[in-house]
Every structure is written in C-alpha cells, then in structure tokens.
Write a protein that holds these residues in place. Structure first.
Motif, short mmCIF file in Angstrom:
data_model
loop_
_atom_site.label_atom_id
_atom_site.label_comp_id
_atom_site.label_asym_id
_atom_site.label_seq_id
_atom_site.Cartn_x
_atom_site.Cartn_y
_atom_site.Cartn_z
N TYR A 1 -5.92 3.03 6.37
CA TYR A 1 -5.21 4.31 6.23
C TYR A 1 -5.42 5.24 7.42
N GLU B 1 0.68 0.41 7.64
CA GLU B 1 1.89 -0.44 7.61
C GLU B 1 3.12 0.39 7.28
N MET C 1 0.84 -1.19 0.00
CA MET C 1 0.00 0.00 0.00
C MET C 1 0.89 1.25 0.00
N SER C 2 0.41 2.28 -0.66
CA SER C 2 1.19 3.52 -0.73
C SER C 2 0.32 4.71 -0.35
N PHE C 3 0.91 5.89 -0.38
CA PHE C 3 0.16 7.12 -0.10
C PHE C 3 -0.99 7.25 -1.10
N ARG C 4 -2.08 7.88 -0.63
CA ARG C 4 -3.22 8.11 -1.52
C ARG C 4 -3.63 9.58 -1.37
N ILE D 1 -2.11 7.98 4.57
CA ILE D 1 -0.88 7.20 4.75
C ILE D 1 -1.30 5.80 5.23
N PRO D 2 -0.75 4.74 4.61
CA PRO D 2 -1.09 3.40 5.07
C PRO D 2 -0.55 3.14 6.47
#
Ligand SMILES: [Zn+2]
Length: 160
Positions: free
Chosen positions: A91, A160, A1-4, A157-158
């Motif tokens: 998130y 993890e 998972m990344s920033f969204r 921000i995820p």
C-alpha cells in the motif's frame, strides 16, 4: 486489493522539563510530553492509523516501549519505519486527516512545517496531510493542561 481506512489515537502526559514534539516539529512551550520515545503524540497517532489500515497491529507491537532501541527515539524514525511496513504490505498513503487536542500553546504557526515534515517522510503531497488543532474548552485532562491527545485517520491505496 482495495482501499483501506485506518484510525489512530494517542495520549501523553505533559510535564515540565521535557521538550514538546508534535508532528515532527519542536514546539516552544513550558511543558513537554512524557514518554519512552520523544512522545510525539501526532506522529504516534498517524503510525497507528497507518498500521491499523493495513491490519498490522499497533505501534506498541512494532516499537515496544520496553526496548532500549526506542528510548528517546525521534518519532520521525518510527513513522519512516511504519511507512516501510505499509509499502511491504502493498500500500501507499492516499491522505491523512488528523486533530491534535491541546490547550496551550496555539499550533497554527507550526502546522505548515508539520505537514511538510510528514509529507516528506511518507512521500506524499503536503495537502494530503491535514492537521487540525483544538482545545477541550478547559475541560478534562487536556483542559487542565495535564496531557495532549491526537487522532488520525488515513486512507491507504493499493499499489496495483
Ligand atoms: Zn505515543
């Protein structure tokens, strides 16, 4: 998972006989925003930005204005519920930047209280909640004081 990243936009009519709620704070004014809920245009834009960042649809999908559950509801509750959805998706909120477009009154005296209110609901720092205000220089529906608009962007921000 990344920033969204997410974007939210909302508009409400301004009419006499309604309270004006912005960013969870009651604003002293001769008009208020018309809507099914308390019509807090800034909180609605932030909810939509959060939902958009997580690709979870929009505020109308989760809190339909045809439902009596949300009649005159405090939009701080909608933001709280949205925050839970974002958490369930994995998130947390990084930061928010937003702008309210309103001809009158000046919002400067209220901005700090709005930041504090939103930060407390989303469990983030006040300086992660940017709120700006602008007029539309007397042009259009905002300029004629027929309505109010808000725009918000958020970064998720995820965990993890
Ligand atoms: Zn709205």
């Amino acid at each position: 998972m990344s920033f969204r990243i997410g974007l939210g936009i909302d508009f409400h009519q301004l009419i006499a006989g309604r309270d004006l709620w912005l960013g969870g704070i009651k604003i002293e004014h001769t008009k208020g925003a018309l809507g099914h809920s308390d019509a807090d245009v800034l909180l609605h834009a932030i909810c939509d930005a959060l939902l958009g960042a997580a690709c979870l649809g929009d505020i109308g999908l989760h809190f339909p204005d045809t439902s009596n559950d949300y009649k005159n509801i405090d939009s701080k509750i909608l933001l709280q519920k949205t925050s839970i959805l974002i958490g369930e998706a994995g998130y947390k909120v990084g930061n928010i930047d937003s702008t309210v477009c309103l001809e009158e009154p000046k919002l400067k005296p209220y901005i700090s209280a709005m930041q504090k209110t939103i930060a407390e609901i989303l469990l983030i720092k006040e300086n992660d909640v940017s709120i700006k205000a602008t007029t539309s220089e007397k042009m259009g529906f905002v300029g004629r004081e027929e309505g109010v608009a808000a725009y918000a962007t958020v970064l998720l921000i995820p965990f993890e």
